[in-house]
Design an enzyme around this catalytic site. Structure first.
Site, PDB file in Angstrom:
ATOM      1  N   CYS A  86      -0.853   3.471  -6.448  1.00 35.82           N
ATOM      2  CA  CYS A  86      -1.805   2.886  -5.502  1.00 35.82           C
ATOM      3  C   CYS A  86      -1.979   1.449  -5.986  1.00 35.82           C
ATOM      4  CB  CYS A  86      -3.130   3.624  -5.534  1.00 35.82           C
ATOM      5  SG  CYS A  86      -4.448   2.773  -4.640  1.00 35.82           S
ATOM      6  N   CYS A 107       0.861  -1.185   0.000  1.00 33.59           N
ATOM      7  CA  CYS A 107       0.000   0.000   0.000  1.00 33.59           C
ATOM      8  C   CYS A 107       0.898   1.235   0.000  1.00 33.59           C
ATOM      9  CB  CYS A 107      -0.874  -0.021   1.262  1.00 33.59           C
ATOM     10  SG  CYS A 107      -1.853   1.468   1.498  1.00 33.59           S
TER      11      CYS A 107
HETATM   12  N1  DGL Z   1      -3.955   0.329  -1.913  1.00 36.11           N
HETATM   13  C1  DGL Z   1      -3.649   1.566  -1.271  1.00 36.11           C
HETATM   14  C2  DGL Z   1      -2.413   2.230  -1.891  1.00 36.11           C
HETATM   15  O1  DGL Z   1      -1.588   1.576  -2.513  1.00 36.11           O
HETATM   16  C3  DGL Z   1      -4.678   2.634  -1.103  1.00 36.11           C
HETATM   17  C4  DGL Z   1      -6.144   2.437  -1.018  1.00 36.11           C
HETATM   18  C5  DGL Z   1      -6.763   3.207   0.138  1.00 36.11           C
HETATM   19  O2  DGL Z   1      -6.990   4.419   0.025  1.00 36.11           O
HETATM   20  O3  DGL Z   1      -6.967   2.562   1.153  1.00 36.11           O
HETATM   21  O4  DGL Z   1      -2.222   3.393  -1.747  1.00 36.11           O
END
Ligand code: DGL
Length: 269
Positions: A193, A78
């Site tokens: 993301c 993330c």
């Molecule tokens: N998957 C997360 C990232 O790589 C973000 C998604 C969220 O906002 O929770 O930033």
């Protein structure tokens, strides 16, 4: 007694389903390791949380996960968390290797011919000093457009759950990434993301011209494999376990999507 060494355990962590885009190449590269995928869906989306709330949440949850799951390595799949929480996590668990996911600005800047690069991320990642530091360090010769989308991660979750996703909504979210300047066009868009590669085909279809969408997941999987060392013989090919912090029931289409990635639902070990 057996001479076979115990399987290594890797925890792959995200706010939701986006980390699956990082999980998949890790699982493919290392069938010898035990994999646990944790989605903190109780707090999704991380992109909306204040920096303080996010640090507190991730450090507290990781403390429980490390105690229960005893991983040998943790992947923070993330960007929104990695660009903020890697420092506090490494300070809290000095013995445990953490691999983060941060915007792939360096390879995008190197690959760009037009020198117009966009970074598509959550509003949280766009606001981070860390992200701006990467741009200063690695993209000095590029004009970099930062685009914070509040909706795209939610749309990606819908896509994986087999729900309807409006192509026009995707087009509107990514439109600011496409910059035309003095006859030059953006040619690299960093998917900063982990949710966004879930929408890969729809992103390409919604693009006004052809661009390269840069997804760092294969590079992260290679880094994880290197840190784990030589492929071992422990528990080859076992299904990984997926855990959702909300405890909400998992729909049939989502179960199917998880199974397709070699994951079964679990409560924590
Ligand atoms: N998957 C997360 C990232 O790589 C973000 C998604 C969220 O906002 O929770 O930033």
């Amino acid at each position: 007694m057996t001479s076979e060494s115990a399987a290594r355990r890797v925890l792959v962590f995200d706010s939701g389903l986006g980390g699956l885009t990082v999980y998949a190449p890790i699982a493919a590269a290392r069938p010898d390791v035990e994999l646990l995928y944790v989605a903190d869906d109780a707090y999704f989306p991380y992109g909306d949380l204040s920096e303080r709330a996010l640090v507190e949440r991730v450090v507290a949850l990781m403390t429980d996960l490390v105690a229960q799951g005893r991983p040998d390595l943790v992947v923070i799949a993330c960007n929104t968390a990695s660009t903020l929480v890697l420092g506090p996590l490494r300070a809290r668990f000095p013995e445990l290797p953490f691999v983060g996911t941060v915007p792939a600005i360096k390879p995008a800047a190197l690959a760009s011919r037009s020198k117009l690069v966009s970074v598509l991320a959550t509003p949280g990642t766009v606001a981070r000093d860390y992200t701006r530091g990467l741009i200063r360090e690695f993209a000095g010769d590029c004009a970099v457009t930062l685009v914070g989308s509040a909706r795209l991660a939610r749309l990606a979750e819908r896509e994986l759950r087999g729900e309807y996703v409006d192509a026009a909504e995707i087009a509107a979210e990514i439109a600011p990434c496409f910059v035309e300047q003095g006859g030059r066009h953006t040619d690299q868009i960093v998917l900063a993301c982990t949710h966004f590669p879930l929408l890969a085909q729809k992103l390409a279809a919604a693009s006004p011209w052809r661009v390269e969408f840069v997804d760092p997941a294969p590079a992260i999987a290679r880094r994880v494999a290197t840190l784990l060392g030589p492929v071992g013989s422990g528990r080859p090919g076992q299904a990984g376990q997926a855990h959702f912090t909300s405890g909400a029931p998992v729909s049939a289409p989502l179960q199917k999507a998880l199974l397709a990635r070699g994951l079964t639902i679990s409560s924590l070990p």
